[in-house]
Design a protein around this motif. Structure first.
Motif, mmCIF file in Angstrom:
data_model
loop_
_atom_site.group_PDB
_atom_site.id
_atom_site.type_symbol
_atom_site.label_atom_id
_atom_site.label_comp_id
_atom_site.label_asym_id
_atom_site.label_seq_id
_atom_site.Cartn_x
_atom_site.Cartn_y
_atom_site.Cartn_z
ATOM 1 N N UNK A 105 47.236 -14.242 6.434
ATOM 2 C CA UNK A 105 47.878 -12.974 6.082
ATOM 3 C C UNK A 105 46.919 -12.133 5.251
ATOM 4 N N UNK A 106 46.209 -12.763 4.323
ATOM 5 C CA UNK A 106 45.204 -12.052 3.520
ATOM 6 C C UNK A 106 44.072 -11.550 4.403
ATOM 7 N N UNK A 107 43.618 -12.375 5.344
ATOM 8 C CA UNK A 107 42.534 -11.968 6.249
ATOM 9 C C UNK A 107 42.963 -10.767 7.088
ATOM 10 N N UNK A 108 44.175 -10.815 7.583
ATOM 11 C CA UNK A 108 44.699 -9.705 8.385
ATOM 12 C C UNK A 108 44.722 -8.416 7.560
ATOM 13 N N UNK A 109 45.185 -8.521 6.321
ATOM 14 C CA UNK A 109 45.238 -7.346 5.445
ATOM 15 C C UNK A 109 43.834 -6.805 5.177
ATOM 16 N N UNK A 110 42.887 -7.698 4.886
ATOM 17 C CA UNK A 110 41.517 -7.262 4.607
ATOM 18 C C UNK A 110 40.864 -6.619 5.832
ATOM 19 N N UNK A 111 41.158 -7.140 7.002
ATOM 20 C CA UNK A 111 40.613 -6.534 8.224
ATOM 21 C C UNK A 111 41.103 -5.102 8.395
ATOM 22 N N UNK A 112 42.350 -4.864 8.022
ATOM 23 C CA UNK A 112 42.935 -3.534 8.201
ATOM 24 C C UNK A 112 42.591 -2.573 7.070
ATOM 25 N N UNK A 113 42.418 -3.085 5.860
ATOM 26 C CA UNK A 113 42.307 -2.203 4.695
ATOM 27 C C UNK A 113 40.915 -2.092 4.117
ATOM 28 N N UNK B 160 47.537 -14.591 15.243
ATOM 29 C CA UNK B 160 47.737 -13.202 15.671
ATOM 30 C C UNK B 160 47.665 -12.995 17.178
ATOM 31 N N UNK B 161 47.087 -13.948 17.894
ATOM 32 C CA UNK B 161 46.884 -13.778 19.325
ATOM 33 C C UNK B 161 45.583 -13.061 19.656
ATOM 34 N N UNK B 162 44.825 -12.681 18.641
ATOM 35 C CA UNK B 162 43.570 -11.942 18.829
ATOM 36 C C UNK B 162 42.481 -12.520 17.942
ATOM 37 N N UNK B 163 41.231 -12.276 18.328
ATOM 38 C CA UNK B 163 40.128 -12.610 17.429
ATOM 39 C C UNK B 163 40.151 -11.617 16.269
ATOM 40 N N UNK B 164 39.499 -11.946 15.146
ATOM 41 C CA UNK B 164 39.483 -11.000 14.018
ATOM 42 C C UNK B 164 38.933 -9.619 14.396
ATOM 43 N N UNK B 165 37.845 -9.592 15.159
ATOM 44 C CA UNK B 165 37.265 -8.307 15.562
ATOM 45 C C UNK B 165 38.201 -7.507 16.451
ATOM 46 N N UNK B 166 38.831 -8.181 17.410
ATOM 47 C CA UNK B 166 39.774 -7.497 18.302
ATOM 48 C C UNK B 166 40.992 -7.011 17.524
ATOM 49 N N UNK B 167 41.440 -7.813 16.553
ATOM 50 C CA UNK B 167 42.579 -7.402 15.724
ATOM 51 C C UNK B 167 42.247 -6.124 14.971
ATOM 52 N N UNK B 168 41.072 -6.084 14.348
ATOM 53 C CA UNK B 168 40.659 -4.900 13.592
ATOM 54 C C UNK B 168 40.556 -3.694 14.517
ATOM 55 N N UNK B 169 39.982 -3.884 15.699
ATOM 56 C CA UNK B 169 39.830 -2.779 16.650
ATOM 57 C C UNK B 169 41.191 -2.269 17.113
ATOM 58 N N UNK B 170 42.091 -3.193 17.436
ATOM 59 C CA UNK B 170 43.394 -2.799 17.979
ATOM 60 C C UNK B 170 44.309 -2.192 16.928
ATOM 61 N N UNK B 171 44.332 -2.758 15.711
ATOM 62 C CA UNK B 171 45.304 -2.324 14.711
ATOM 63 C C UNK B 171 44.703 -1.529 13.562
ATOM 64 N N UNK B 172 43.392 -1.428 13.500
ATOM 65 C CA UNK B 172 42.745 -0.728 12.392
ATOM 66 C C UNK B 172 42.939 0.776 12.419
ATOM 67 N N UNK B 173 43.295 1.308 13.567
ATOM 68 C CA UNK B 173 43.490 2.767 13.686
ATOM 69 C C UNK B 173 44.950 3.090 14.014
ATOM 70 N N UNK B 174 45.837 2.285 13.469
ATOM 71 C CA UNK B 174 47.268 2.474 13.764
ATOM 72 C C UNK B 174 47.826 3.709 13.073
ATOM 73 N N UNK B 175 49.015 4.066 13.512
ATOM 74 C CA UNK B 175 49.732 5.139 12.823
ATOM 75 C C UNK B 175 49.999 4.691 11.391
ATOM 76 N N UNK B 176 49.956 5.600 10.427
ATOM 77 C CA UNK B 176 50.117 5.233 9.008
ATOM 78 C C UNK B 176 51.404 4.466 8.705
ATOM 79 N N UNK B 177 52.497 4.797 9.372
ATOM 80 C CA UNK B 177 53.750 4.113 9.034
ATOM 81 C C UNK B 177 53.716 2.643 9.461
ATOM 82 N N UNK B 178 52.976 2.315 10.507
ATOM 83 C CA UNK B 178 52.850 0.916 10.908
ATOM 84 C C UNK B 178 51.988 0.190 9.885
ATOM 85 N N UNK B 179 50.911 0.812 9.454
ATOM 86 C CA UNK B 179 50.062 0.228 8.423
ATOM 87 C C UNK B 179 50.839 -0.041 7.150
ATOM 88 N N UNK B 180 51.733 0.873 6.791
ATOM 89 C CA UNK B 180 52.545 0.697 5.586
ATOM 90 C C UNK B 180 53.466 -0.507 5.747
#
Length: 124
Positions: free
Chosen positions: A60-68, A96-116
């Motif tokens: 969960x921390x890794x996912x957050x760091x990848x996004x933020x 997550x079903x994705x590699x860390x790089x793919x996760x960042x690519x797919x979700x790193x540019x999400x709409x702000x409300x999803x990020x929140x």
């Protein structure tokens, strides 16, 4: 009771120290229990093993760091307590079903409300 209090303290310890390369034996000893009793009590109390709980906290921390952050995947892996690169990639993909790089690519540019929502701990 005393058992649930000990397990609660252990959960808190795991959340506070997830960056460290912890083993089940080390955590159990820290609280004065055998690893067998500790694993059983933790599983009974929370329905998940202590190491599965630790893995969830780390990922969960890794996912957050990848996004933020713009930290590299390797930096994030080490910050989240994974010394072994292959173990991190395997665990992250299972989580997550994705590699860390793919996760960042797919979700790193999400709409702000999803990020929140993610920041508040909601699963994807």
């Amino acid at each position: 009771g005393e058992q649930s209090e000990a397990i609660y303290r252990a959960m808190e310890f795991l959340r506070d120290h997830y960056r460290e390369p912890l083993t089940l034996e080390e955590v159990a000893q820290r609280f004065g229990y055998s690893k067998y009793w500790f694993a059983h009590a933790f599983q009974t109390t929370h329905g998940v093993s202590p190491m599965a709980y630790l893995r969830s906290v780390r990922l969960t921390a890794a996912r957050r760091l990848l996004l933020e952050t713009s930290l590299s995947v390797q930096e994030i892996r080490m910050q989240c307590g994974y010394m072994d690169e292959a173990a991190f990639f395997r665990a992250f993909r299972r989580f997550t079903g994705l590699s860390p790089g793919a996760f960042r690519t797919q979700y790193g540019r999400m709409r702000p409300e999803i990020g929140a929502r993610l920041k508040n701990g909601t699963e994807l």
